[in-house]
Design an enzyme around this catalytic site. Structure first.
Site: not given
Length: 551
Positions: A292, A354, A404
């Protein structure tokens, strides 16, 4: 208020201490110092809480005492247990706030304790409700109805914590069973269903030491044996729910860039651009994945020619695909935490944004600006991506990205396994993913148990959906996980390196992927609420049959 003498202040302190220690033990069951989960330890620690609740339930109650007093006794025990469990589960948030955020240590400790205390209220309410529902129950009714009802109220608390106010389900008890006998149920009922079964087992184990016939004890032991053997039998008789979609080579990059230097020019920033850029240029695997925000700058802010050189390199190798974590967007259009795909024969770069953003890390909840002003963390006010985003279609594989802690939300990952219109005929673009990819950076939490907890979370997602999970992280755990949730390869944490290996994509749907993909967690909500309604009806029916008489 009428209350037996043995329920004095000193007794309540002992109960609270036992509950807190048992909660800490449950946190250890999620991942010990070696990262191993222990399902048996989780059940035993929860059985301590159940024994305390059963002690309260067995006390003679003043018939004129309010239900509020009984509820408060259960809520107190549930809160202490959950507070100890949650504090010991995500204590590492202290590091991100104090070490990297610059918040005073005392205030950071208080923030973690307050967060755990607020989330513990769900479990306090659940334990208080259980005492009310079980009031007056004895013998077999307490054993069977008590176990099922405790599983329902505990699971409702887990669902509330996992879904309300954006959700923070980190440390749900089902993760302790990623290697236990309950793991065979992951493909059927998911992590919350596994947690419900563990909660029922803990209450039944505690109830076994209460007065009951030996025949009831034998029946209970037989049922536990069937539950533990059933997933093994089903798996061996039926086999996997999925079948192979072919293999491909993969290289996962772990840069180990210091979090406090990541955005500093001439130090971590230049280090990241140099190492990741060279690793991508030298790649020979079919698939290469960075963590990430491995590139901590927007494409337009990168050194001149840097991004164009990478794009040209992978355009010349259409058999190779690079997935690069980096921010995307602009001041006018807004920013996104994204993964960009280069190469793979695509006409234009793939991009995943995301969806499930982190409160305080990627967006600031209303009324909490004052809290963020106490820290000095480079935050992004990111835009949210769509829940359903297309997978990367590449070499007979379909790769579904998550960033994440998005892999905490199995029901959201399952949404990609059914078409948006579930009644329409599937087209090629609607086919389920064959593999899952998680890119993370939890360097915010240092060399802590958070790394192992996150690995076990990804392993359980692999079990639920029977898909391999490829993890590329900044500091660990970078790993290749197969569709049985087993780690096939892993880099040492806090080191710089490249993990090369093979993964096997899978085709087919597990029961969990099917029902969670269609309805999310609504079936679990409905089942738990129905059990609570049934328990309330059984209680009121019992009270009508045997009315309480004041002494």
């Amino acid at each position: 208020m009428w209350e037996p003498a043995r329920q004095g202040l000193s007794s309540r302190k002992v109960q609270a201490l036992c509950a807190v220690l048992a909660g800490v033990g449950q946190a250890v069951s999620l991942a010990d110092a070696r990262g191993q989960a222990h399902g048996a330890l989780q059940v035993l620690c929860m059985a301590v809480l159940c024994s305390l609740l059963l002690t309260e339930q067995a006390l003679p109650h003043n018939p004129i005492a309010s239900a509020k007093a009984l509820w408060l006794r259960g809520a107190r025990l549930g809160w202490w247990f959950a507070w100890g469990w949650l504090c010991a589960t995500f204590w590492w948030l202290f590091i991100s706030m104090h070490v990297y955020g610059g918040m005073p240590s005392a205030l950071a400790v208080a923030a973690v304790a307050l967060l755990a205390g607020a989330l513990a209220l769900y479990y306090a309410a659940a334990c208080g409700a259980w005492l009310l529902l079980m009031r007056g129950a004895t013998g077999n009714a307490l054993l069977w109805r008590g176990a099922v009802c405790f599983a329902a109220v505990w699971t409702l608390a887990e669902l509330m914590r996992g879904q309300w106010f954006t959700g923070f389900p980190w440390g749900a008890i089902g993760y302790a069973h990623v290697d236990s006998g309950l793991q065979g149920f992951a493909a059927w009922v998911g992590v919350y269903g596994m947690g419900a079964m563990a909660a029922a087992g803990a209450m039944a184990l505690s109830a076994m030491f209460r007065p009951m016939t030996w025949f009831s004890r034998i029946r209970l032991l037989g049922l536990c044996g069937v539950v533990l053997v059933a997933p093994w039998a089903v798996q061996h008789l039926r086999g996997d729910w999925t079948h192979s979609a072919g293999q491909a080579s993969v290289r996962l990059l772990q840069g180990n860039i210091a979090q406090d230097e990541k955005f500093i020019p001439g130090r971590g920033l230049d280090e990241a651009l140099t190492w990741y850029g060279q690793s991508l240029q030298d790649n020979q695997a079919n698939l290469v994945v960075t963590p990430e925000t491995a590139m901590p700058l927007l494409p337009a802010s990168l050194p001149v020619g840097y991004w164009d050189a990478l794009a040209q390199r992978f355009a010349q190798h259409p058999d190779q695909l690079a997935l690069v974590g980096m921010p995307m967007g602009s001041l006018q259009a807004g920013y996104r935490n994204a993964v960009v795909g280069l190469g793979g024969g695509a006409m234009r770069p793939y991009q995943y944004s995301k969806h499930h953003l982190v409160p305080f890390g990627e967006f600031i909840p209303p009324l909490f600006r004052w809290f963020m002003d106490l820290m000095h963390i480079p935050l992004g006010d990111f835009q949210r991506g769509d829940l359903r985003q297309p997978a990367v279609a590449w070499q007979n594989q379909r790769l579904a990205l998550n960033i994440c802690y998005e892999d905490l939300f199995g029901e959201e990952l399952a949404a990609a396994f059914v078409p948006e219109d579930a009644h329409s005929q599937k087209g090629v673009s609607d086919q389920p993913p064959t593999a899952l990819i998680n890119v993370s950076n939890i360097a915010w939490f240092g060399d802590t148990i958070a790394i192992d907890q996150h690995l076990n979370i990804s392993r359980l997602r692999a079990l639920e959906l029977q898909r391999p999970m490829l993890r590329a992280t900044n500091t660990g755990a970078t790993a290749i996980i197969d569709h049985h949730g087993q780690v096939q390869g892993q880099l040492p944490r806090l080191t710089r390196g490249e993990l090369s290996g093979q993964f096997e994509g899978r085709i087919g749907l597990t029961p969990y992927a099917w029902w969670a993909g269609h309805w999310g967690l609504k079936p679990l909500w409905g089942a738990c609420l129905w059990v609570c309604a049934w328990a309330w009806y059984a209680r009121t029916r019992f009270q009508r049959a045997r009315p309480c008489v004041a002494p």
